[in-house]
Design an enzyme around this catalytic site. Structure first.
Site, PDB file in Angstrom:
ATOM      1  N   GLU A  28       0.849  -1.188   0.000  1.00  0.00           N
ATOM      2  CA  GLU A  28       0.000   0.000   0.000  1.00  0.00           C
ATOM      3  C   GLU A  28       0.883   1.236   0.000  1.00  0.00           C
ATOM      4  O   GLU A  28       2.000   1.226   0.556  1.00  0.00           O
ATOM      5  CB  GLU A  28      -0.906   0.013   1.235  1.00  0.00           C
ATOM      6  CG  GLU A  28      -1.821   1.226   1.303  1.00  0.00           C
ATOM      7  CD  GLU A  28      -2.820   1.178   2.449  1.00  0.00           C
ATOM      8  OE1 GLU A  28      -3.640   2.108   2.570  1.00  0.00           O
ATOM      9  OE2 GLU A  28      -2.787   0.205   3.232  1.00  0.00           O
ATOM     10  N   ASN A  73      -6.627   1.655   2.863  1.00  0.00           N
ATOM     11  CA  ASN A  73      -7.313   2.928   3.016  1.00  0.00           C
ATOM     12  C   ASN A  73      -6.903   3.938   1.953  1.00  0.00           C
ATOM     13  O   ASN A  73      -7.705   4.778   1.536  1.00  0.00           O
ATOM     14  CB  ASN A  73      -7.045   3.504   4.405  1.00  0.00           C
ATOM     15  CG  ASN A  73      -7.644   2.660   5.516  1.00  0.00           C
ATOM     16  OD1 ASN A  73      -8.413   1.727   5.273  1.00  0.00           O
ATOM     17  ND2 ASN A  73      -7.288   2.976   6.745  1.00  0.00           N
ATOM     18  N   ASN A 173     -12.260  -0.879  -0.673  1.00  0.00           N
ATOM     19  CA  ASN A 173     -11.558  -1.317   0.531  1.00  0.00           C
ATOM     20  C   ASN A 173     -12.303  -0.866   1.782  1.00  0.00           C
ATOM     21  O   ASN A 173     -12.629   0.316   1.923  1.00  0.00           O
ATOM     22  CB  ASN A 173     -10.145  -0.716   0.565  1.00  0.00           C
ATOM     23  CG  ASN A 173      -9.415  -1.055   1.863  1.00  0.00           C
ATOM     24  OD1 ASN A 173      -8.938  -2.168   2.034  1.00  0.00           O
ATOM     25  ND2 ASN A 173      -9.335  -0.097   2.780  1.00  0.00           N
ATOM     26  N   GLU A 174     -12.598  -1.806   2.667  1.00  0.00           N
ATOM     27  CA  GLU A 174     -13.143  -1.526   3.993  1.00  0.00           C
ATOM     28  C   GLU A 174     -14.239  -0.462   3.977  1.00  0.00           C
ATOM     29  O   GLU A 174     -14.251   0.457   4.796  1.00  0.00           O
ATOM     30  CB  GLU A 174     -12.020  -1.125   4.956  1.00  0.00           C
ATOM     31  CG  GLU A 174     -11.077  -2.257   5.260  1.00  0.00           C
ATOM     32  CD  GLU A 174     -10.047  -1.932   6.334  1.00  0.00           C
ATOM     33  OE1 GLU A 174     -10.023  -0.786   6.838  1.00  0.00           O
ATOM     34  OE2 GLU A 174      -9.256  -2.816   6.669  1.00  0.00           O
ATOM     35  N   TYR A 245      -6.718  -7.893  12.469  1.00  0.00           N
ATOM     36  CA  TYR A 245      -5.411  -7.638  13.059  1.00  0.00           C
ATOM     37  C   TYR A 245      -5.475  -7.988  14.537  1.00  0.00           C
ATOM     38  O   TYR A 245      -6.502  -7.794  15.196  1.00  0.00           O
ATOM     39  CB  TYR A 245      -5.024  -6.165  12.885  1.00  0.00           C
ATOM     40  CG  TYR A 245      -4.809  -5.766  11.444  1.00  0.00           C
ATOM     41  CD1 TYR A 245      -3.622  -6.069  10.785  1.00  0.00           C
ATOM     42  CD2 TYR A 245      -5.805  -5.110  10.732  1.00  0.00           C
ATOM     43  CE1 TYR A 245      -3.419  -5.713   9.451  1.00  0.00           C
ATOM     44  CE2 TYR A 245      -5.619  -4.744   9.406  1.00  0.00           C
ATOM     45  CZ  TYR A 245      -4.425  -5.053   8.774  1.00  0.00           C
ATOM     46  OH  TYR A 245      -4.241  -4.699   7.454  1.00  0.00           O
ATOM     47  N   GLU A 293      -6.384  -8.912   4.257  1.00  0.00           N
ATOM     48  CA  GLU A 293      -5.565  -8.181   5.229  1.00  0.00           C
ATOM     49  C   GLU A 293      -5.586  -8.973   6.529  1.00  0.00           C
ATOM     50  O   GLU A 293      -6.653  -9.196   7.105  1.00  0.00           O
ATOM     51  CB  GLU A 293      -6.072  -6.752   5.489  1.00  0.00           C
ATOM     52  CG  GLU A 293      -5.803  -5.770   4.375  1.00  0.00           C
ATOM     53  CD  GLU A 293      -6.131  -4.328   4.768  1.00  0.00           C
ATOM     54  OE1 GLU A 293      -5.966  -3.976   5.963  1.00  0.00           O
ATOM     55  OE2 GLU A 293      -6.553  -3.566   3.881  1.00  0.00           O
ATOM     56  N   GLN A 352       1.609  -5.811   5.993  1.00  0.00           N
ATOM     57  CA  GLN A 352       1.973  -5.620   4.587  1.00  0.00           C
ATOM     58  C   GLN A 352       3.330  -6.268   4.317  1.00  0.00           C
ATOM     59  O   GLN A 352       3.799  -7.037   5.154  1.00  0.00           O
ATOM     60  CB  GLN A 352       1.974  -4.140   4.251  1.00  0.00           C
ATOM     61  CG  GLN A 352       0.570  -3.533   4.393  1.00  0.00           C
ATOM     62  CD  GLN A 352       0.496  -2.064   3.967  1.00  0.00           C
ATOM     63  OE1 GLN A 352       1.396  -1.497   3.356  1.00  0.00           O
ATOM     64  NE2 GLN A 352      -0.595  -1.429   4.318  1.00  0.00           N
TER      65      GLN A 352
END
Length: 504
Positions: A28, A73, A173-174, A245, A293, A352
């Site tokens: 990213e 993001n 994304n999200e 996460y 992720e 990442q």
């Protein structure tokens, strides 16, 4: 007397083939992942395109099979056109996601050049936050269309006459997260994702499309979000994403070591919701999960706070967690969870790759080295082959604050019938003392023990650094032994181990 963990394996009890896309990663435009990470013109190892050769070599050693790009993001405010064409003409922009300045000296063409050098598959995310269907079609045509239309001719003029053939595309994304630029309700997102998917399939029916699922199993909308999105988009997408996460909080090692319980719950809940929608709509196909992720991330630490106010730096130090031995054990256990669900997890991306919550770290203009988490990922990617087996495990339990009760060990195994390779991955969640491991392998016939290694350190918070890059690294598991169809070993406390066997 040490607690005993018993495992029974049989080559007939199979879950699914090992999916190579399980071992994906993520790049990213965040912090130093791109700039001084994979891309640093002038670095001693950089090629003519400015790509760091030391990072390329470490990425290959890591065993990465696919890479998601450009966010994250970041993508929800990204204009992909800013990153193509002559570098000197590319505009710098404020990145609202990470309060940074994006110089756009690295973009789609540079990324695909890096992909080719590394030899991995790309996964590209389109902006459905501040943009929509038209922009998604534009970047698809620029990337993949054969010559003869405006955007493919522009790609050719930029030095790339052949299309890139990107197959996997993330539809935003999200979008369930209020932190996301262009955040949407489930109904709003479902509509734009469906329209983008329908249009992209008109361009290329063979694309693999991934809808945004929940950003965490703790989201208030978890489950309901997936239901709404898939009810609208089911016929037009192949996968739905999951993001998670994990971190140790307040010294609670027991809960942290059991993090894979949450990943198991997350995957199984999303699968149940997807199958509910399948039954409701009376469809044949099944939706799979893209866990694109996942990692250990200490979000409350100072290094995870982006700049603010008038400060909009280029490639600031952000999210540069320095991982420990216990972090490596948890990462190894999360991989066990992903493999255990290979029947429905079709793709996954460790987030990442470089510098940003990453297994690889670099110094600007200097060295690159492996974090502790590099090792369980690399060994699993290299040696998990063939079929994932459904094993029977009997392990004592322990109490912890988050889950109440957890097994003191976790494990998964893969069996490659063609090569005769059997690999067992096992985690000890015990915080002190050894675990006695006993594995019944009598159903496999004659085997020999090829290798037994463990990732463990007497200090669970030991780290690797540029000056001491092997502080936490795989070491021989000397207690491992095989006899009369029975594999035994003493697993150290807070450890991840791999035991490889081969048919004689």
């Amino acid at each position: 007397m040490s607690p005993t963990v018993t495992i029974t394996l049989d080559p007939a009890f199979r879950i699914a083939p090992v999916r190579r896309r399980t071992f994906g990663s993520f790049v990213e435009h965040l912090g130093r992942c791109v700039y001084t990470g994979i891309y640093e013109p002038g670095h001693a190892t950089a090629d003519e395109a400015g790509l760091r050769g030391d990072v390329i070599e470490l990425t290959r050693e890591l065993g990465v099979t696919s890479v998601r790009y450009p966010g994250g993001n970041f993508v929800s405010g990204y204009k992909w056109e800013d990153g193509i064409g002559p570098v000197e003409q590319r505009p710098a922009r404020h990145d609202l996601a990470w309060h940074s300045t994006e110089p756009n000296t690295f973009g789609l063409d540079e990324f695909m050049g890096w992909i080719e050098k590394v030899g991995v598959e790309p996964m590209y995310a389109v902006n459905l936050g501040t943009r929509g269907v038209e922009e998604a079609l534009d970047v698809l045509q620029y990337a993949n269309a054969p010559r003869g239309i405006a955007l493919s001719e522009e790609r050719a003029a930029n030095g790339h006459p052949e299309g890139y053939g990107i197959r996997m595309w993330c539809l935003g994304n999200e979008m369930d997260g209020p932190w996301q630029t262009g955040h949407k309700t489930a109904e709003e997102y479902a509509r734009i994702a469906t329209e983008a998917a329908r249009a992209m399939r008109q361009e290329d029916p063979e694309l693999e499309l991934i809808a945004c699922g929940s950003s965490s199993s703790s989201m208030e909308t978890f489950g309901a979000w997936e239901n709404t999105v898939l009810t609208e988009a089911y016929d037009h997408v192949d996968m739905i994403s999951a993001h998670a996460y994990y971190a140790e909080h307040d010294g609670d090692q027991g809960s942290f070591l059991a993090s894979a319980q949450d990943m198991d719950y997350f995957i199984e809940s999303v699968v149940a919701t997807a199958d509910h929608v399948r039954a409701k709509l009376k469809r044949e196909k099944r939706i799979h999960v893209s866990f694109d992720e996942w990692n250990v991330w200490y979000q409350s630490r100072a290094e995870s706070r982006p700049p603010s106010g008038e400060d909009w730096p280029v490639a600031p130090v952000l999210l540069e967690d320095h991982y420990t031995a216990i972090d490596a054990v948890v990462v190894g256990n999360l991989l066990i969870s992903l493999l255990r669900h290979s029947d429905r997890v079709a793709s996954a991306s460790l987030a990442q790759l470089v510098n940003v919550i990453a297994p690889i770290m670099t110094e600007p203009g200097g060295r690159a080295w492996k974090q502790t988490t590099f090792h369980p990922f690399a060994l699993t990617a290299r040696h998990a082959t063939g079929e994932v087996l459904r094993l029977a495990i009997d392990a004592p339990t322990y109490e912890n604050a988050r889950f109440g009760e957890s097994a003191i060990a976790d494990s998964v195994a893969t069996w490659d019938q063609e090569s005769g390779e059997l690999t067992l991955f096992a985690v000890s969640r015990a915080t002190e003392g050894e675990l006695d491991l006993a594995v019944d392998l009598s159903a496999f016939g004659d085997l020999e023990l090829v290798e037994a290694v463990t990732v463990h350190h007497e200090d669970p918070y030991a780290q690797n650094t540029a000056d001491a890059p092997e502080t936490v690294a795989p070491r021989p598991l000397s207690s491992a032994a095989l006899g009369d169809g029975r594999l035994t070993a003493a697993l150290p406390a807070i450890s991840w181990s791999m035991l490889r066997l081969r048919r004689v």
